[in-house]
Design an enzyme around this catalytic site. Structure first.
Site, PDB file in Angstrom:
ATOM      1  N   CYS A   2       0.845  -1.185   0.000  1.00  0.00           N
ATOM      2  CA  CYS A   2       0.000   0.000   0.000  1.00  0.00           C
ATOM      3  C   CYS A   2       0.888   1.245   0.000  1.00  0.00           C
ATOM      4  O   CYS A   2       1.931   1.284   0.636  1.00  0.00           O
ATOM      5  CB  CYS A   2      -0.931   0.085   1.192  1.00  0.00           C
ATOM      6  SG  CYS A   2      -2.040  -1.302   1.334  1.00  0.00           S
ATOM      7  N   ARG A  27       4.194  -0.376  -4.693  1.00  0.00           N
ATOM      8  CA  ARG A  27       3.863  -0.885  -3.358  1.00  0.00           C
ATOM      9  C   ARG A  27       2.541  -1.644  -3.330  1.00  0.00           C
ATOM     10  O   ARG A  27       2.184  -2.248  -2.311  1.00  0.00           O
ATOM     11  CB  ARG A  27       3.776   0.270  -2.358  1.00  0.00           C
ATOM     12  CG  ARG A  27       5.062   1.045  -2.200  1.00  0.00           C
ATOM     13  CD  ARG A  27       4.881   2.165  -1.209  1.00  0.00           C
ATOM     14  NE  ARG A  27       4.614   1.655   0.119  1.00  0.00           N
ATOM     15  CZ  ARG A  27       5.538   1.320   1.002  1.00  0.00           C
ATOM     16  NH1 ARG A  27       6.792   1.458   0.701  1.00  0.00           N
ATOM     17  NH2 ARG A  27       5.198   0.866   2.190  1.00  0.00           N
ATOM     18  N   TRP A  74      -2.685  -2.738  -1.736  1.00  0.00           N
ATOM     19  CA  TRP A  74      -2.332  -4.137  -1.912  1.00  0.00           C
ATOM     20  C   TRP A  74      -3.176  -4.866  -0.873  1.00  0.00           C
ATOM     21  O   TRP A  74      -2.929  -4.773   0.323  1.00  0.00           O
ATOM     22  CB  TRP A  74      -0.841  -4.355  -1.658  1.00  0.00           C
ATOM     23  CG  TRP A  74      -0.378  -5.738  -1.971  1.00  0.00           C
ATOM     24  CD1 TRP A  74       0.006  -6.235  -3.186  1.00  0.00           C
ATOM     25  CD2 TRP A  74      -0.230  -6.821  -1.046  1.00  0.00           C
ATOM     26  NE1 TRP A  74       0.367  -7.554  -3.064  1.00  0.00           N
ATOM     27  CE2 TRP A  74       0.235  -7.934  -1.774  1.00  0.00           C
ATOM     28  CE3 TRP A  74      -0.464  -6.967   0.328  1.00  0.00           C
ATOM     29  CZ2 TRP A  74       0.481  -9.172  -1.173  1.00  0.00           C
ATOM     30  CZ3 TRP A  74      -0.210  -8.206   0.924  1.00  0.00           C
ATOM     31  CH2 TRP A  74       0.260  -9.287   0.168  1.00  0.00           C
ATOM     32  N   ASN A  99      -1.730   2.235   5.792  1.00  0.00           N
ATOM     33  CA  ASN A  99      -0.849   1.158   5.327  1.00  0.00           C
ATOM     34  C   ASN A  99      -0.485   0.331   6.553  1.00  0.00           C
ATOM     35  O   ASN A  99      -0.106   0.888   7.573  1.00  0.00           O
ATOM     36  CB  ASN A  99       0.391   1.802   4.683  1.00  0.00           C
ATOM     37  CG  ASN A  99       1.539   0.840   4.439  1.00  0.00           C
ATOM     38  OD1 ASN A  99       2.684   1.235   4.442  1.00  0.00           O
ATOM     39  ND2 ASN A  99       1.242  -0.419   4.218  1.00  0.00           N
ATOM     40  N   GLY A 100      -0.619  -0.987   6.449  1.00  0.00           N
ATOM     41  CA  GLY A 100      -0.311  -1.837   7.598  1.00  0.00           C
ATOM     42  C   GLY A 100      -1.480  -2.763   7.885  1.00  0.00           C
ATOM     43  O   GLY A 100      -2.383  -2.916   7.063  1.00  0.00           O
ATOM     44  N   GLU A 484      17.760 -17.730  -7.025  1.00  0.00           N
ATOM     45  CA  GLU A 484      17.343 -16.391  -7.411  1.00  0.00           C
ATOM     46  C   GLU A 484      16.826 -16.391  -8.855  1.00  0.00           C
ATOM     47  O   GLU A 484      15.839 -15.733  -9.173  1.00  0.00           O
ATOM     48  CB  GLU A 484      18.524 -15.424  -7.219  1.00  0.00           C
ATOM     49  CG  GLU A 484      18.292 -14.006  -7.663  1.00  0.00           C
ATOM     50  CD  GLU A 484      17.121 -13.292  -6.980  1.00  0.00           C
ATOM     51  OE1 GLU A 484      16.601 -13.781  -5.967  1.00  0.00           O
ATOM     52  OE2 GLU A 484      16.721 -12.238  -7.505  1.00  0.00           O
ATOM     53  N   LYS A 488      13.076 -15.271  -9.926  1.00  0.00           N
ATOM     54  CA  LYS A 488      12.815 -14.229 -10.939  1.00  0.00           C
ATOM     55  C   LYS A 488      11.830 -14.750 -11.972  1.00  0.00           C
ATOM     56  O   LYS A 488      10.882 -14.074 -12.331  1.00  0.00           O
ATOM     57  CB  LYS A 488      14.100 -13.816 -11.666  1.00  0.00           C
ATOM     58  CG  LYS A 488      15.063 -12.879 -11.010  1.00  0.00           C
ATOM     59  CD  LYS A 488      14.630 -11.485 -10.773  1.00  0.00           C
ATOM     60  CE  LYS A 488      13.868 -11.379  -9.483  1.00  0.00           C
ATOM     61  NZ  LYS A 488      14.597 -11.096  -8.285  1.00  0.00           N
ATOM     62  N   GLU A 491       8.315 -15.110 -10.517  1.00  0.00           N
ATOM     63  CA  GLU A 491       7.716 -13.811 -10.184  1.00  0.00           C
ATOM     64  C   GLU A 491       7.139 -13.096 -11.395  1.00  0.00           C
ATOM     65  O   GLU A 491       6.049 -12.554 -11.330  1.00  0.00           O
ATOM     66  CB  GLU A 491       8.798 -12.879  -9.588  1.00  0.00           C
ATOM     67  CG  GLU A 491       9.050 -13.038  -8.123  1.00  0.00           C
ATOM     68  CD  GLU A 491      10.134 -12.076  -7.626  1.00  0.00           C
ATOM     69  OE1 GLU A 491       9.978 -11.581  -6.512  1.00  0.00           O
ATOM     70  OE2 GLU A 491      11.127 -11.827  -8.343  1.00  0.00           O
ATOM     71  N   HIS A 507      18.070 -37.160  -6.110  1.00  0.00           N
ATOM     72  CA  HIS A 507      17.274 -37.464  -4.914  1.00  0.00           C
ATOM     73  C   HIS A 507      15.831 -37.007  -5.074  1.00  0.00           C
ATOM     74  O   HIS A 507      15.128 -36.817  -4.093  1.00  0.00           O
ATOM     75  CB  HIS A 507      17.911 -36.816  -3.684  1.00  0.00           C
ATOM     76  CG  HIS A 507      19.280 -37.344  -3.389  1.00  0.00           C
ATOM     77  ND1 HIS A 507      19.500 -38.644  -2.999  1.00  0.00           N
ATOM     78  CD2 HIS A 507      20.505 -36.781  -3.489  1.00  0.00           C
ATOM     79  CE1 HIS A 507      20.797 -38.846  -2.852  1.00  0.00           C
ATOM     80  NE2 HIS A 507      21.428 -37.719  -3.148  1.00  0.00           N
ATOM     81  N   LYS A 606       6.385  -4.555  -3.989  1.00  0.00           N
ATOM     82  CA  LYS A 606       7.832  -4.406  -3.833  1.00  0.00           C
ATOM     83  C   LYS A 606       8.242  -4.386  -2.370  1.00  0.00           C
ATOM     84  O   LYS A 606       9.213  -4.997  -1.973  1.00  0.00           O
ATOM     85  CB  LYS A 606       8.291  -3.115  -4.504  1.00  0.00           C
ATOM     86  CG  LYS A 606       9.755  -2.870  -4.348  1.00  0.00           C
ATOM     87  CD  LYS A 606      10.403  -2.599  -5.651  1.00  0.00           C
ATOM     88  CE  LYS A 606      11.883  -2.809  -5.620  1.00  0.00           C
ATOM     89  NZ  LYS A 606      12.300  -4.163  -5.944  1.00  0.00           N
TER      90      LYS A 606
HETATM   91  C1  G6P Z   1       9.349  -8.462  -1.730  1.00  0.00           C
HETATM   92  C2  G6P Z   1       9.963  -7.998  -3.033  1.00  0.00           C
HETATM   93  C3  G6P Z   1      11.290  -8.722  -3.258  1.00  0.00           C
HETATM   94  C4  G6P Z   1      12.222  -8.505  -2.077  1.00  0.00           C
HETATM   95  C5  G6P Z   1      11.554  -8.892  -0.753  1.00  0.00           C
HETATM   96  C6  G6P Z   1      12.374  -8.421   0.434  1.00  0.00           C
HETATM   97  O1  G6P Z   1       8.997  -9.797  -1.824  1.00  0.00           O
HETATM   98  O2  G6P Z   1       9.078  -8.248  -4.112  1.00  0.00           O
HETATM   99  O3  G6P Z   1      11.895  -8.228  -4.441  1.00  0.00           O
HETATM  100  O4  G6P Z   1      13.374  -9.266  -2.251  1.00  0.00           O
HETATM  101  O5  G6P Z   1      10.272  -8.265  -0.645  1.00  0.00           O
HETATM  102  O6  G6P Z   1      12.419  -7.024   0.419  1.00  0.00           O
HETATM  103  P1  G6P Z   1      13.572  -6.161   1.049  1.00  0.00           P
HETATM  104  O7  G6P Z   1      13.162  -4.740   0.775  1.00  0.00           O
HETATM  105  O8  G6P Z   1      13.574  -6.467   2.514  1.00  0.00           O
HETATM  106  O9  G6P Z   1      14.832  -6.528   0.386  1.00  0.00           O
END
Ligand code: G6P
Length: 611
Positions: A2, A27, A74, A99-100, A484, A488, A491, A507, A606
């Site tokens: 948010c 956000r 969000w 927000n929260g 990672e 990606k 996501e 395994h 994000k």
């Molecule tokens: C969300 C974002 C990720 C990020 C994670 C941790 O899931 O989409 O890209 O890695 O939060 O966020 P931070 O700001 O703590 O790195």
């Protein structure tokens, strides 16, 4: 999670609010809304969907006024509908954005309903609007700050709030506890609030950071702040540190691609001023860092998402180069577990935003029980940085794409510097430090070369566009790189992707391998290459198609069913940084081919400021 923007000014603020929301859309982007005081009444406009839907509605139904609050959501409580979109109102005279998460909203809601307050949404936020209206009705002086103080005292959970009232139309009241909120200090006759500085760079580059529990009153000409005890406090006004163009997409089609391409430059910025004559400058960590590093006996890393993957790589470096034990855990588990923290534990948190709820909670949970806390972070004034003993900034500049790219590689650079700083105090040879520092100086150039693989990777991506699943394999520090890479891909392209240490293939995951399961591997020319090649044979023998990013095409030969792209040669410590780039580009191109919303993938946000 948010985004909030608020403004009080002598000029109309609607456009400022909408632009702020656009910049905060990373956000959350499932619905948006705005409330404005037009001199006679509070007007509200809300829409399900992205900020553009709100903007389109505002074009048809213009709102004007110098006092307003706005929100991009969000969803946590209640579906992403117009009715659940913020601002929420109690009657016609009070509006709130939040927000929260309010954890005790159910009993509060039941009580308010019993008193006759009507609820029109499924959100936890609506209780705040009614609690404020009830509080204002009780107070003879109708003081909004006093009402916010009384109500926030009843709330459990996390919040950043913006509140406006038709009865006090000269002011915007803000409060924060557990969720980020910054005050934008206007250049004259106006002031602002937002979840993030980026939202306000259009109108100011001067900011004031609220502390936990603070409440603020903003008018056109003044900003007053009270702490959790109700005492007036003064916070410094800080100048924004990054250039304002950093938040622009420029000529790139997506923020993600722009941020991938920025990596050579931001890696250079993360190294700048931190090394000299082939040695690390320990002062980068703060004056007292050396004395603390001397006493470190083990490192506990805590982070979420991509930042967690950076932590997993650092574990290999710390144990190999410093020789001290390192544990790595996702913050959402760590914070609720009874953790054993031996004497001399350095708590190392990693976070792009510095506001991730679980990472922050983990820090707060164990802060008093560790030797010291060190934050690797990309946002200087963030809660994580302010609450940690030491910090090292990743100078990546604002990262807008939800899928993290340049934040990750700069975190790795910062973590390698941290490894050197600890190593120096724990027996790492000076020659090794010098070798790694010299290699780091070459890294931006190598990253630039790796980016030249882009056209070939775009070709390669076609093989994935119709696939449902993909498997990513790596060994050693390249295993977290594979993790990672898989993250990606899932996501942004919504393809189910899993990662495994290549040695674990037999395994279990080998059972999944057939021609429908592309297998991506990162295979630098290192000690593990022969073992990895044996694992790749296991895949080929089952008809699996291989996509290999190799340090040497002589070693892993292209053939039918095996595509190989050669990545520049690099020292073993830097392999995880360099090999990340091709995997980022692969995901990007697959997502573009699939036509997904690359910068704002579905269901994600994000900055995850709720747990
Ligand atoms: C969300 C974002 C990720 C990020 C994670 C941790 O899931 O989409 O890209 O890695 O939060 O966020 P931070 O700001 O703590 O790195």
């Amino acid at each position: 999670m948010c985004g909030i923007v608020g403004a009080v000014g002598q000029r109309p603020v609607m456009e400022i609010l909408l632009e702020g929301l656009r910049r905060l859309e990373y956000r959350g982007y499932d619905s948006a809304g705005v409330a404005l005081w037009n001199g006679e009444q509070l007007q509200r406009l809300r829409r399900a969907g992205k900020v553009q839907a709100l903007s389109d509605a505002a074009a048809e139904q213009p709102l004007a006024g110098g006092l307003g609050i706005a929100h991009t959501r969000w969803a946590t409580h209640g579906k992403p509908t117009e009715g659940n979109a913020h601002p929420h109102m109690s009657g016609e005279r009070l509006a709130v954005v939040h927000n929260g998460i309010i954890e005790n909203f159910e009993p509060l809601k039941a009580q308010l309903q019993a008193e006759g307050y009507p609820f029109s949404s499924d959100t936890d936020t609506e209780v705040i609007a009614h609690l404020l209206a009830r509080e204002l009705a009780r107070q003879p002086q109708h003081d909004l700050v006093a009402a916010v103080a009384a109500v926030t005292g009843q709330l459990e959970g996390a919040f950043a709030l913006g509140v406006i009232s038709a009865d006090q139309p000269d002011q915007l009241v803000a409060a924060r506890k557990g969720s980020p909120l910054v005050i934008g200090v206007g250049l004259g006759g106006e002031n602002f609030i937002a979840s993030d500085q980026l939202a306000l760079l259009q109108v100011t580059d001067r900011f004031m950071f609220l502390a936990e529990g603070d409440i603020a009153r903003l008018t056109c000409d003044a900003i007053q702040v009270w702490n959790a005890a109700g005492e007036p406090v003064e916070h410094p006004v800080v100048q924004y540190e990054h250039g304002t163009s950093a938040a622009d997409k420029g000529t790139f089609k997506h923020y993600m691609l722009k941020e991938i391409y920025e990596q050579p430059e931001v890696v250079k910025a993360t190294l700048a001023g931190r090394t000299s004559n082939g040695r690390l400058l320990e002062q980068a960590f703060g004056a007292e860092a050396g004395a603390i590093f001397d006493q470190v006996r083990q490192v506990q890393i805590v982070a979420c998402g991509t930042s967690y993957h950076a932590g997993l790589i650092a574990k290999y470096w710390l144990e190999e180069l410093v020789g001290i034990p390192c544990m790595v855990e996702v913050a959402s588990e760590f914070r609720y577990r009874k953790v054993v923290l031996p004497q001399g534990t350095l708590l190392l948190t990693i976070s792009q935003s510095g506001e991730t709820a679980d990472t922050l909670a983990a820090l707060r949970e164990v802060k008093e029980r560790v030797l010291a806390s060190l934050a690797i972070c990309n946002v200087p004034g963030s809660s994580l940085v302010r609450e940690s003993d030491l910090s090292l900034m990743t100078n990546a500049g604002p990262e807008i794409g939800v899928a993290s790219t340049k934040a990750f590689t700069t975190q790795l650079v910062a973590l390698l510097l941290t490894t050197l700083a600890l190593g120096r105090r724990h027996g790492l040879a000076e020659a090794d430090e010098q070798r790694i520092v010299t290699d780091l100086q070459q890294l931006p150039q190598l990253l630039q070369q790796a980016l030249e693989l882009d056209p070939a990777i775009r070709q390669m991506a076609q093989a994935f566009a119709e696939k449902q699943h993909a498997l990513f394999l790596g060994r050693g520090t390249l295993y977290p790189v594979a993790m990672e890479g898989a993250l990606k891909l899932k996501e942004i392209s919504y393809i189910h992707a899993e990662s495994y240490p290549a040695g674990e293939l037999k395994h279990g995951p080998l059972a999944l391998v057939d021609k429908e399961m592309p297998v991506v591997t990162v295979a630098p020319r290192n000690d593990m290459l022969d073992k990895l090649k044996a694992n790749l044979q296991e895949v080929r023998a089952r008809g699996g198609e291989l996509f290999v990013f190799a340090g040497c095409a002589q070693e892993v030969k292209p053939e039918s069913g095996v595509q190989v792209l050669e990545v520049p040669q690099v020292s073993s410590e830097l392999e995880p940084i360099l090999y990340t780039l091709p995997l980022q580009l692969l995901s990007y191109h697959v997502a573009v081919l699939k036509g997904t919303d690359v910068d704002q993938p579905r269901n994600l946000a994000k900055s995850v400021t709720v747990e």
